[in-house]
Design a protein around this motif. Structure first.
Motif, PDB file in Angstrom:
ATOM      1  N   GLY A 421       0.833  -1.144   0.041  1.00 51.29           N
ATOM      2  CA  GLY A 421      -0.058   0.097   0.075  1.00 51.29           C
ATOM      3  C   GLY A 421       0.867   1.267   0.033  1.00 51.29           C
ATOM      4  O   GLY A 421       2.060   1.201   0.151  1.00 51.29           O
ATOM      5  N   PRO A 422       0.032   2.553  -0.068  1.00 54.41           N
ATOM      6  CA  PRO A 422       0.875   3.740   0.178  1.00 54.41           C
ATOM      7  C   PRO A 422       1.788   3.846   1.009  1.00 54.41           C
ATOM      8  O   PRO A 422       2.890   4.746   0.888  1.00 54.41           O
ATOM      9  CB  PRO A 422      -0.196   4.687  -0.193  1.00 54.41           C
ATOM     10  CG  PRO A 422      -1.422   3.873  -0.385  1.00 54.41           C
ATOM     11  CD  PRO A 422      -1.050   2.648   0.019  1.00 54.41           C
ATOM     12  N   THR A 423       2.119   3.147   2.220  1.00 49.56           N
ATOM     13  CA  THR A 423       2.871   3.668   3.157  1.00 49.56           C
ATOM     14  C   THR A 423       3.693   2.328   3.360  1.00 49.56           C
ATOM     15  O   THR A 423       4.569   2.210   4.440  1.00 49.56           O
ATOM     16  CB  THR A 423       2.177   3.455   4.555  1.00 49.56           C
ATOM     17  OG1 THR A 423       1.306   2.557   4.851  1.00 49.56           O
ATOM     18  CG2 THR A 423       1.168   4.825   4.504  1.00 49.56           C
ATOM     19  N   ILE A 424       3.964   1.342   2.474  1.00 45.23           N
ATOM     20  CA  ILE A 424       4.815   0.015   2.417  1.00 45.23           C
ATOM     21  C   ILE A 424       5.866   0.261   1.580  1.00 45.23           C
ATOM     22  O   ILE A 424       5.835   0.523   0.457  1.00 45.23           O
ATOM     23  CB  ILE A 424       4.180  -0.883   2.447  1.00 45.23           C
ATOM     24  CG1 ILE A 424       2.789  -1.243   3.525  1.00 45.23           C
ATOM     25  CG2 ILE A 424       4.978  -2.465   2.619  1.00 45.23           C
ATOM     26  CD1 ILE A 424       2.116  -2.303   3.355  1.00 45.23           C
ATOM     27  N   ASP A 425       7.151   0.287   2.250  1.00 47.23           N
ATOM     28  CA  ASP A 425       8.383   0.066   1.514  1.00 47.23           C
ATOM     29  C   ASP A 425       8.191  -1.231   0.431  1.00 47.23           C
ATOM     30  O   ASP A 425       8.342  -2.234   1.222  1.00 47.23           O
ATOM     31  CB  ASP A 425       9.461   0.267   2.157  1.00 47.23           C
ATOM     32  CG  ASP A 425      10.805   0.386   1.377  1.00 47.23           C
ATOM     33  OD1 ASP A 425      11.178  -0.293   0.280  1.00 47.23           O
ATOM     34  OD2 ASP A 425      11.685   1.504   1.590  1.00 47.23           O
ATOM     35  N   PHE A 426       8.235  -1.283  -0.723  1.00 52.29           N
ATOM     36  CA  PHE A 426       7.810  -2.349  -1.426  1.00 52.29           C
ATOM     37  C   PHE A 426       8.805  -2.304  -2.903  1.00 52.29           C
ATOM     38  O   PHE A 426       8.108  -1.563  -4.027  1.00 52.29           O
ATOM     39  CB  PHE A 426       6.438  -2.335  -1.735  1.00 52.29           C
ATOM     40  CG  PHE A 426       6.014  -3.645  -2.252  1.00 52.29           C
ATOM     41  CD1 PHE A 426       6.150  -4.773  -1.890  1.00 52.29           C
ATOM     42  CD2 PHE A 426       5.405  -3.632  -3.571  1.00 52.29           C
ATOM     43  CE1 PHE A 426       5.616  -6.052  -2.506  1.00 52.29           C
ATOM     44  CE2 PHE A 426       4.979  -4.686  -4.361  1.00 52.29           C
ATOM     45  CZ  PHE A 426       4.966  -5.817  -3.833  1.00 52.29           C
ATOM     46  N   PRO A 427       9.623  -2.738  -2.864  1.00 53.32           N
ATOM     47  CA  PRO A 427      10.373  -2.653  -4.371  1.00 53.32           C
ATOM     48  C   PRO A 427      10.038  -3.759  -5.049  1.00 53.32           C
ATOM     49  O   PRO A 427      10.874  -4.939  -4.965  1.00 53.32           O
ATOM     50  CB  PRO A 427      12.032  -2.857  -4.088  1.00 53.32           C
ATOM     51  CG  PRO A 427      11.918  -3.370  -2.598  1.00 53.32           C
ATOM     52  CD  PRO A 427      10.694  -3.056  -1.789  1.00 53.32           C
ATOM     53  N   SER A 428       9.114  -3.534  -6.036  1.00 52.43           N
ATOM     54  CA  SER A 428       8.150  -4.727  -6.634  1.00 52.43           C
ATOM     55  C   SER A 428       8.915  -5.098  -8.025  1.00 52.43           C
ATOM     56  O   SER A 428       9.742  -4.655  -8.537  1.00 52.43           O
ATOM     57  CB  SER A 428       6.776  -4.391  -6.739  1.00 52.43           C
ATOM     58  OG  SER A 428       6.759  -3.298  -7.684  1.00 52.43           O
ATOM     59  N   ASP A 539      12.744 -16.903  -7.475  1.00 55.67           N
ATOM     60  CA  ASP A 539      13.473 -15.543  -7.641  1.00 55.67           C
ATOM     61  C   ASP A 539      13.422 -14.861  -6.283  1.00 55.67           C
ATOM     62  O   ASP A 539      12.933 -15.257  -5.298  1.00 55.67           O
ATOM     63  CB  ASP A 539      13.257 -14.721  -8.450  1.00 55.67           C
ATOM     64  CG  ASP A 539      14.071 -13.837  -9.406  1.00 55.67           C
ATOM     65  OD1 ASP A 539      15.354 -13.686  -8.824  1.00 55.67           O
ATOM     66  OD2 ASP A 539      13.807 -12.849 -10.134  1.00 55.67           O
ATOM     67  N   TYR A 540      14.568 -13.981  -6.158  1.00 55.59           N
ATOM     68  CA  TYR A 540      14.502 -13.081  -4.938  1.00 55.59           C
ATOM     69  C   TYR A 540      13.017 -12.412  -4.786  1.00 55.59           C
ATOM     70  O   TYR A 540      12.858 -11.703  -5.458  1.00 55.59           O
ATOM     71  CB  TYR A 540      15.602 -12.211  -4.967  1.00 55.59           C
ATOM     72  CG  TYR A 540      17.065 -12.796  -5.089  1.00 55.59           C
ATOM     73  CD1 TYR A 540      17.826 -12.927  -3.876  1.00 55.59           C
ATOM     74  CD2 TYR A 540      17.740 -13.040  -6.507  1.00 55.59           C
ATOM     75  CE1 TYR A 540      19.119 -13.336  -4.098  1.00 55.59           C
ATOM     76  CE2 TYR A 540      18.795 -13.490  -6.668  1.00 55.59           C
ATOM     77  CZ  TYR A 540      19.374 -13.664  -5.364  1.00 55.59           C
ATOM     78  OH  TYR A 540      20.871 -14.174  -5.450  1.00 55.59           O
ATOM     79  N   GLY A 541      12.605 -13.140  -3.870  1.00 52.76           N
ATOM     80  CA  GLY A 541      11.125 -12.242  -3.368  1.00 52.76           C
ATOM     81  C   GLY A 541      10.083 -12.872  -4.030  1.00 52.76           C
ATOM     82  O   GLY A 541       9.057 -12.196  -3.955  1.00 52.76           O
ATOM     83  N   SER A 542       9.986 -13.971  -4.738  1.00 50.64           N
ATOM     84  CA  SER A 542       9.077 -14.675  -5.350  1.00 50.64           C
ATOM     85  C   SER A 542       9.054 -15.864  -5.492  1.00 50.64           C
ATOM     86  O   SER A 542      10.224 -16.573  -5.708  1.00 50.64           O
ATOM     87  CB  SER A 542       8.724 -13.714  -6.710  1.00 50.64           C
ATOM     88  OG  SER A 542       9.490 -14.060  -7.677  1.00 50.64           O
ATOM     89  N   ILE A 558       7.257 -13.102  -2.076  1.00 53.88           N
ATOM     90  CA  ILE A 558       7.916 -13.316  -0.571  1.00 53.88           C
ATOM     91  C   ILE A 558       8.216 -12.103  -0.194  1.00 53.88           C
ATOM     92  O   ILE A 558       9.297 -11.400  -0.651  1.00 53.88           O
ATOM     93  CB  ILE A 558       8.849 -14.678  -0.773  1.00 53.88           C
ATOM     94  CG1 ILE A 558       8.226 -15.748  -1.508  1.00 53.88           C
ATOM     95  CG2 ILE A 558       9.392 -14.854   0.614  1.00 53.88           C
ATOM     96  CD1 ILE A 558       9.443 -16.750  -1.850  1.00 53.88           C
ATOM     97  N   ALA A 559       7.968 -11.883   0.913  1.00 52.29           N
ATOM     98  CA  ALA A 559       8.299 -10.746   1.647  1.00 52.29           C
ATOM     99  C   ALA A 559       9.942 -10.479   1.750  1.00 52.29           C
ATOM    100  O   ALA A 559      10.641 -11.293   2.201  1.00 52.29           O
ATOM    101  CB  ALA A 559       7.815 -10.130   2.963  1.00 52.29           C
ATOM    102  N   GLY A 560      10.471  -9.487   1.407  1.00 53.74           N
ATOM    103  CA  GLY A 560      12.059  -9.170   1.554  1.00 53.74           C
ATOM    104  C   GLY A 560      12.633  -9.991   0.386  1.00 53.74           C
ATOM    105  O   GLY A 560      12.293 -10.396  -0.599  1.00 53.74           O
ATOM    106  N   PHE A 561      14.162  -9.978   0.258  1.00 55.78           N
ATOM    107  CA  PHE A 561      14.890 -10.261  -0.692  1.00 55.78           C
ATOM    108  C   PHE A 561      15.923 -11.549  -0.382  1.00 55.78           C
ATOM    109  O   PHE A 561      16.868 -11.592  -0.839  1.00 55.78           O
ATOM    110  CB  PHE A 561      15.811  -9.183  -1.385  1.00 55.78           C
ATOM    111  CG  PHE A 561      14.794  -8.331  -1.972  1.00 55.78           C
ATOM    112  CD1 PHE A 561      14.131  -8.886  -3.176  1.00 55.78           C
ATOM    113  CD2 PHE A 561      14.425  -7.109  -1.541  1.00 55.78           C
ATOM    114  CE1 PHE A 561      13.323  -7.855  -3.907  1.00 55.78           C
ATOM    115  CE2 PHE A 561      13.644  -6.185  -2.124  1.00 55.78           C
ATOM    116  CZ  PHE A 561      12.999  -6.637  -3.343  1.00 55.78           C
ATOM    117  N   GLU A 562      15.357 -12.187   0.836  1.00 56.68           N
ATOM    118  CA  GLU A 562      16.358 -13.235   1.297  1.00 56.68           C
ATOM    119  C   GLU A 562      16.037 -14.511   0.316  1.00 56.68           C
ATOM    120  O   GLU A 562      14.837 -14.620  -0.133  1.00 56.68           O
ATOM    121  CB  GLU A 562      16.087 -13.850   2.592  1.00 56.68           C
ATOM    122  CG  GLU A 562      16.713 -13.021   3.660  1.00 56.68           C
ATOM    123  CD  GLU A 562      18.020 -12.835   3.466  1.00 56.68           C
ATOM    124  OE1 GLU A 562      18.765 -14.129   3.383  1.00 56.68           O
ATOM    125  OE2 GLU A 562      18.660 -12.078   4.225  1.00 56.68           O
TER     126      GLU A 562
END
Length: 586
Positions: A421-428, A539-542, A558-562
């Motif tokens: 959403g508009p307040t979530i840091d989310f490099p998609s 992949d990283y994050g999916s 998947i949240a994050g990039f681990e």
């Protein structure tokens, strides 16, 4: 957005203190971004003033001294500036970070930008892309991204436009980003294509901008026409209107004009009126779909024009679809294209694809589903043969497809408004591109054939099938699994440091295990499914799942990039025909 006083270097430029200078903030606040430029270069910069009572500025220097300067007085939002460097050579962009914040800087040469793309000189920590070795999903070069827009082949190349905000990894006033490819997988980033109005560009207040839409080739020569929704949240009487702009050079847009200034009257519609998708109908006329909502449910509106340029003369034909499932509040990103024949053939089946904004499947807890109806379209009405979910895990949203010759090709946003959403840091990211086809009365959505070109080397051909743990070298992996018979049970468990993740087939069907601590997860399941062959892309994050050549597809962010670090397969003896694990890379 807060002012950035410690701007980080990015890519081919460098940022460093300028020695011997004594600015208001002291010598440690001077920054230099350096670059070697060819002749006739265009610079795009976004900067803002740190203090409202004095301007920010970036000066341009060569070996011969200062030759230019750009300024910004706005301390709330970054201001866009263009500078043309005709001579080329080594230059420096200098600014005092006590007075000036620079969000983005990139350069390109207009003569060959479609072949070479932009070169990013600078971003900030708040909008820089993640550094993910071997990652193969499309991501923007900086900032936020959501819906794909204007997906199509123009000038012989696939183009992807997308919803974009340059100055952070959070949703804000909308631009259109842009990229071009030769194979739908390896993309060159192009200059930002559409911008919010000047009024909206003044503040990062999330009030609107250039929202989703589509693109068509110009019928009388090279170039494209784009269609998009302009939104201004406090505008009366219409928050959302439809606009169009033309690009003759395929990378910069001309002035946009209004083509639909208001919703159709007397239809009981909410203020939702968005996402124009323009395509050629079976009668040879340009058609336009728009998403909205009425008291009856979510609706898709149909327009047409006899104008061969599609520049105006749009006439409302009526509601193409009324959707009442899952209590959707509005339909978004509608899309319609032929599947199994020529558009002009009345026997050809069409795929009508659309997102159920805020819709919720009460049985599973999944939200914002994307649906696809298969049936017949005569230019004015759609007759449904069958309906299914496009993606059972639901993180393939705002899917947009077009006819690449005789082949439907589509791509979606790898995300879901249920967990961003508009307040979530989310490099998609975007999903893997997919084709659509009918086979034995079923719709298949496998990844494009070029996806096999991502394969780098085989990691394993025996250990996974034997029930051993297979460790991955990085986060980019493809797994191929074939069972001895359709429907045999298995559990493919993935080791991820942040979530419990796995793919299971049992007596209930095929389902994704996704457990994130104490948070209750939706049940991602295809009830009663009995699959035999699977392709699973990590992949990283999916994770993306394709079963039986895309008869079933599922996508999960998947949240994050681990990265997923390993996998282990549990299955009854002699039930696994073969299992192969590939390392992937672009």
């Amino acid at each position: 957005m807060a002012a950035q006083n410690g701007d980080a270097p990015e890519r081919s430029g460098e940022v460093m203190p300028e020695s011997g200078a004594t600015p208001q903030g002291g010598p440690d606040t001077l920054r230099i971004i350096s670059a070697d430029l060819p002749v006739n270069t265009t610079l795009h910069l976004w900067l803002k003033a740190v203090h409202p009572d004095r301007p920010g500025s970036v000066s341009l220097h060569s070996a011969n001294g200062k030759f230019g300067e750009v300024q910004a007085v706005n301390a709330e939002e970054n201001s866009f500036r263009i500078y043309h460097v005709f001579g080329g050579g080594r230059i420096e962009l200098r600014y005092d970070s006590a007075d000036t914040s620079v969000s983005v800087a990139y350069w390109f040469t207009a003569a060959d930008v479609l072949e070479t793309g932009i070169t990013v000189l600078h971003t900030n920590p708040v909008n820089a892309p993640p550094d993910l070795p071997a990652s193969y999903h499309f991501r923007p070069p900086f900032g936020w991204m959501n819906d794909p827009n204007g997906f199509g082949r123009f000038g012989g190349r696939p183009h992807l436009f997308y919803q974009h905000y340059s100055h952070g990894r959070m949703w804000n006033n909308m631009h259109w980003g842009h990229a071009v490819s030769s194979d739908y997988l390896r993309w060159r980033h192009l200059p930002v294509f559409l911008f919010p109005s000047e009024e909206l560009s003044a503040r990062p207040d999330k009030r609107g901008g250039a929202f989703s839409g589509s693109a068509i080739p110009l019928p009388n020569g090279p170039g494209i026409r784009v269609f998009f929704t302009e939104k201004v949240s406090d505008r009366q009487p219409e928050q959302e209107i439809q606009m169009s702009a033309v690009s003759a050079d395929l990378f910069s847009a001309g002035e946009a004009t209004v083509i639909l200034p208001h919703r159709p009257q007397g239809e009981g519609l909410t203020l939702d009126f968005r996402d124009p998708y323009v395509f050629k109908g079976p009668d040879g006329r340009w058609k336009m779909l728009l998403g909205s909502q009425s008291d009856e449910g979510g609706v898709i509106l149909l327009y047409e024009t006899e104008d061969v340029q599609a520049a105006g003369g749009w006439t409302y034909l009526g509601k193409l679809l009324i959707e009442t499932r899952h209590r959707t509040t509005a339909i978004e990103c509608p899309c319609l294209l032929p599947l199994d024949g020529e558009a002009t053939d009345p026997a050809t089946r069409w795929a009508l694809i659309y997102g159920l904004m805020n819709g919720r499947d009460e049985r599973t807890g999944r939200r914002n589903l994307t649906m696809v109806d298969v049936g017949w379209f005569d230019g004015r009405s759609f007759s449904r043969e069958f309906s299914r979910e496009l993606d059972f895990i639901t993180d393939n949203y705002a899917f947009q497809a077009f006819m690449d010759g005789a082949t439907p090709v589509g791509i979606g946003w790898l995300g879901n408004w249920a967990d961003t959403g508009p307040t979530i840091d989310f490099p998609s990211a975007m999903t893997l591109p997919r084709t659509l086809r009918l086979e034995d009365g079923q719709l298949l959505t496998p990844p494009i054939g070029a996806a096999e070109s991502l394969r780098s080397h085989i990691i394993d051909r025996t250990r996974l099938a034997a029930g051993e743990t297979v460790t991955f070298p990085n986060g980019a992996v493809e797994l191929l699994l074939e069972l001895a018979e359709a429907g045999l049970p298995f559990e493919l468990a993935f080791h991820h440091p942040g979530v419990t993740l796995g793919l299971v087939q049992d007596e209930t069907g095929l389902w994704l295990r996704h457990e994130n601590g104490s948070e209750e997860s939706p049940r991602y399941i295809v009830e009663g499914a009995r699959v035999r062959r699977l392709r699973i892309f990590l992949d990283y994050g999916s994770v993306e799942v394709f079963a039986d050549d895309g008869r079933i597809a599922g996508t999960k962010r998947i949240a994050g990039f681990e990265p997923v670090r390993s996998a282990r397969l549990s299955a009854p003896a002699d039930s696994v025909g073969h299992a192969t694990v590939w390392a992937l890379r672009l």
